[in-house]
Motif scaffolding. Structure first.
Motif, PDB file in Angstrom:
ATOM      1  N   VAL A   1      12.177  11.720  22.565  1.00  0.00           N
ATOM      2  CA  VAL A   1      13.296  12.068  21.675  1.00  0.00           C
ATOM      3  C   VAL A   1      13.758  13.510  21.899  1.00  0.00           C
ATOM      4  O   VAL A   1      14.961  13.786  22.004  1.00  0.00           O
ATOM      5  N   VAL A   2      12.806  14.427  22.007  1.00  0.00           N
ATOM      6  CA  VAL A   2      13.142  15.861  22.092  1.00  0.00           C
ATOM      7  C   VAL A   2      13.386  16.298  23.534  1.00  0.00           C
ATOM      8  O   VAL A   2      14.275  17.109  23.811  1.00  0.00           O
ATOM      9  N   GLY A   3      12.600  15.768  24.476  1.00  0.00           N
ATOM     10  CA  GLY A   3      12.755  16.176  25.876  1.00  0.00           C
ATOM     11  C   GLY A   3      12.452  17.634  26.096  1.00  0.00           C
ATOM     12  O   GLY A   3      13.327  18.403  26.536  1.00  0.00           O
ATOM     13  N   PRO A   4      11.215  18.101  25.838  1.00  0.00           N
ATOM     14  CA  PRO A   4      10.910  19.539  25.939  1.00  0.00           C
ATOM     15  C   PRO A   4      11.031  20.111  27.340  1.00  0.00           C
ATOM     16  O   PRO A   4      11.241  21.315  27.508  1.00  0.00           O
ATOM     17  N   GLY A   5      10.896  19.259  28.379  1.00  0.00           N
ATOM     18  CA  GLY A   5      10.963  19.787  29.743  1.00  0.00           C
ATOM     19  C   GLY A   5      12.290  19.581  30.438  1.00  0.00           C
ATOM     20  O   GLY A   5      12.468  20.016  31.582  1.00  0.00           O
ATOM     21  N   LYS A   6      13.242  18.947  29.769  1.00  0.00           N
ATOM     22  CA  LYS A   6      14.540  18.666  30.395  1.00  0.00           C
ATOM     23  C   LYS A   6      15.316  19.954  30.653  1.00  0.00           C
ATOM     24  O   LYS A   6      15.341  20.859  29.814  1.00  0.00           O
ATOM     25  N   GLY A   7      15.936  20.020  31.822  1.00  0.00           N
ATOM     26  CA  GLY A   7      16.753  21.180  32.163  1.00  0.00           C
ATOM     27  C   GLY A   7      15.997  22.307  32.814  1.00  0.00           C
ATOM     28  O   GLY A   7      16.603  23.307  33.218  1.00  0.00           O
ATOM     29  N   MET A   8      14.647  22.193  32.957  1.00  0.00           N
ATOM     30  CA  MET A   8      13.883  23.274  33.572  1.00  0.00           C
ATOM     31  C   MET A   8      14.051  23.273  35.097  1.00  0.00           C
ATOM     32  O   MET A   8      14.028  24.335  35.732  1.00  0.00           O
ATOM     33  N   ASN A   9      14.200  22.075  35.694  1.00  0.00           N
ATOM     34  CA  ASN A   9      14.449  21.940  37.138  1.00  0.00           C
ATOM     35  C   ASN A   9      13.461  22.759  37.972  1.00  0.00           C
ATOM     36  O   ASN A   9      13.839  23.595  38.798  1.00  0.00           O
ATOM     37  N   VAL A  10      12.185  22.528  37.747  1.00  0.00           N
ATOM     38  CA  VAL A  10      11.136  23.269  38.450  1.00  0.00           C
ATOM     39  C   VAL A  10      10.878  22.629  39.820  1.00  0.00           C
ATOM     40  O   VAL A  10      10.814  21.402  39.941  1.00  0.00           O
ATOM     41  N   ASP A  11      10.737  23.466  40.831  1.00  0.00           N
ATOM     42  CA  ASP A  11      10.383  22.996  42.167  1.00  0.00           C
ATOM     43  C   ASP A  11       8.854  22.913  42.245  1.00  0.00           C
ATOM     44  O   ASP A  11       8.169  23.943  42.181  1.00  0.00           O
ATOM     45  N   PRO A  12       8.270  21.723  42.378  1.00  0.00           N
ATOM     46  CA  PRO A  12       6.804  21.593  42.385  1.00  0.00           C
ATOM     47  C   PRO A  12       6.127  22.417  43.470  1.00  0.00           C
ATOM     48  O   PRO A  12       4.997  22.873  43.292  1.00  0.00           O
ATOM     49  N   SER A  13       6.811  22.623  44.594  1.00  0.00           N
ATOM     50  CA  SER A  13       6.197  23.381  45.692  1.00  0.00           C
ATOM     51  C   SER A  13       6.022  24.857  45.349  1.00  0.00           C
ATOM     52  O   SER A  13       5.231  25.552  45.998  1.00  0.00           O
ATOM     53  N   SER A  14       6.741  25.320  44.326  1.00  0.00           N
ATOM     54  CA  SER A  14       6.634  26.731  43.938  1.00  0.00           C
ATOM     55  C   SER A  14       5.478  26.984  42.973  1.00  0.00           C
ATOM     56  O   SER A  14       5.193  28.136  42.624  1.00  0.00           O
ATOM     57  N   LEU A  15       4.814  25.924  42.527  1.00  0.00           N
ATOM     58  CA  LEU A  15       3.733  26.066  41.558  1.00  0.00           C
ATOM     59  C   LEU A  15       2.410  26.313  42.276  1.00  0.00           C
ATOM     60  O   LEU A  15       2.175  25.830  43.384  1.00  0.00           O
TER      61      LEU A  15
END
Length: 497
Positions: A109-123
């Motif tokens: 319902v809330v979508g806390p991670g939407k819009g972050m657009n994180v590149d997994p390779s940068s983690l």
């Protein structure tokens, strides 16, 4: 002349001197202040919290053993103990599944991670391995085998609660089988050991304010308050979802037992604040066991349900894991289907059962879930490294309340709850300890019933005085010397000569 009212400073000083709740509250605030103003110094205060937790852990295993053995022996019915265990597992599974579903619905319902657009390779995936120490969650077979003790002493030395529970069940069952005629001194000795352990806990609890101060100062000094702003949406969502789950717990407790969760919260406010400050439910386990017994839950129910819940009923962790999984997926741009989300629930139902006592267990469970789905990069779990410690408070409160409600609910389900006593205790009308009266429902079935007979014999031993000489039994409430005088008056005086 009316008595003089103490001045405000004196009242404050007296409250701080006598109230553990006030002491822990002040320590919590001071820890936050020190962590904010002197972060370098604050990070060195962690041993205060760790040392307190270590002291508490030294008494948890022997305490659980004593409470369970005495509980089985006094219930006098091993079948009833088995029923309590089965009902507890049913309750745990229902509660954990409800927590997982609430977490998934809230995250969708809330979508806390939407819009972050994180590149997994940068983690930095290596940071996750550093946090978990390269460990892994046990498989189902390993979990079952690890619950079986290899030695009697080893279970206590390694603080393995499930192993201690199994040993306690065996000892309690043997005591019931042998009966008090063959081992008349064993149960009283275990009861006395239990009293000693509770007294030790009382001494250790005096250090609670120092532990809370050190743990909170380290948290704020190490992570700062800025992380709260960065992950504000996720943090707020987790805490709101936890609050919703607690409301459901309150409703369930009211429907099943008629008790108020809010009154119970007030009853254990000191323990709750300590658990929050140290981010550990183990630090308050002995005190919570004592308070549950005082509130009318029978010894065997408390001794079995609460420690087992520490491994099987991690409601707060389940809530966090379901939200965390969807947060990671949304942050890296993965849209999970309904079928995949159902898979998340099923996987977490299994992985969350093996989390207790494993370093970095939340990350291990999240990694296992991500690997099972195949759609989320395992390294994406590193997104939660910065906020995980902030979630400890939510997990601790939810786990602790979930296990306490389970004790009351299962006790009521099994007929092992003195509801009238519980209501009086939660209303503040009855502050006596279980040792002052009956220790829960069914105490009269004690294996050590001979103690009661012995006490009765000791209390009325005067009745036997003069039994061989023909004197009358002592009437209740009249001193022995007075009886002697009365008997002399009744007897005719010897004739002279």
């Amino acid at each position: 002349m009316p008595p003089s009212v103490p001045s405000l400073p004196r009242r404050v000083a007296r409250t701080l001197r006598t109230s553990l709740f006030a002491q822990v509250t002040c320590a919590l605030v001071l820890g936050i202040v020190v962590g904010k103003l002197w972060p370098d110094t604050a990070t060195a205060l962690q041993p205060l919290g760790d040392g307190f937790t270590r002291l508490i852990k030294t008494v948890i295993s022997p305490l659980v053993f004593c409470v369970v053995v005495v509980g089985i022996a006094k219930a006098g019915d091993l079948k009833a103990f088995g029923r309590i265990g089965v009902k507890a597992l049913i309750w745990f599974e229902i509660a954990s599944t409800a927590a997982l579903v609430i977490g998934l619905v809230a995250a969708n319902v809330v979508g806390p991670g939407k819009g972050m657009n994180v590149d997994p390779s940068s983690l930095d995936a290596a940071a996750v391995e550093e946090t978990t120490g390269g460990g892994s969650l046990p498989t189902t077979t390993e979990f079952v085998l690890n619950a079986l003790p290899q030695s009697f002493v080893g279970a206590f030395a390694e603080n393995e609660l499930l192993q201690v529970l199994i040993l306690a069940c065996l000892v309690g069952a043997v005591l019931l089988h042998l009966g008090h005629t063959k081992v008349p001194k064993v149960l009283p000795a275990i009861e006395q050991a239990q009293d000693i352990i509770f007294a030790v806990v009382g001494f250790i609890m005096r250090l609670a304010p120092l532990a809370v101060f050190g743990a909170m100062a380290h948290l704020v000094g190490n992570y700062g308050l800025g992380v709260i702003r960065t992950y504000a949406k996720l943090i707020v969502l987790c805490y709101v979802a936890a609050a919703l789950f607690v409301v459901l717990l309150a409703v369930a407790l009211k429907l099943v037992t008629g008790l108020s969760l809010w009154k119970f919260l007030r009853y254990i406010r000191e323990e709750m604040l300590l658990a929050l400050g140290t981010a550990s439910t183990e630090s308050v386990m002995p005190r919570v066991m004592q308070k549950l017994r005082r509130a009318g839950a029978r010894d065997d129910a408390v001794g079995l349900v609460l420690p087992t819940g520490y491994s099987f009923n991690l409601d707060g962790a389940s809530l966090y894991l379901s939200i965390g999984t969807l947060f990671i997926a949304q942050a890296v741009g993965v849209d999970l289907s309904l079928g995949q989300q159902i898979t998340v629930v099923l996987v977490l139902m299994l992985t969350s059962k093996g989390m207790a006592g494993i370093p970095g267990s939340a990350f291990l469970a999240l990694s296992a879930t991500a690997s099972s789905l195949g759609a989320i990069p395992a390294g994406a779990v590193a997104l939660l490294l910065g906020v995980d410690r902030i979630m400890d408070s939510m997990r601790v409160v939810t786990n602790l309340l979930g296990n306490c409600v389970a004790v009351f609910a299962v006790s009521r389900w099994e007929g092992a709850l003195d509801t009238d006593r519980a209501k009086k205790v939660l209303d503040g009308e009855d502050t006596s300890t279980p040792d002052d009266g009956e220790k829960g429902v069914g105490a009269e079935k004690s294996l050590g019933a001979e103690k009661d007979a012995g006490a009765e014999k000791g209390a009325g031993a005067e009745k036997g005085l003069g039994g061989e000489t023909g004197t009358e039994a002592l009437a209740p409430g009249i001193p022995a010397q007075k009886h002697k005088e009365l008997n002399e008056l009744k007897e005719p005086a010897p004739e002279a000569g």
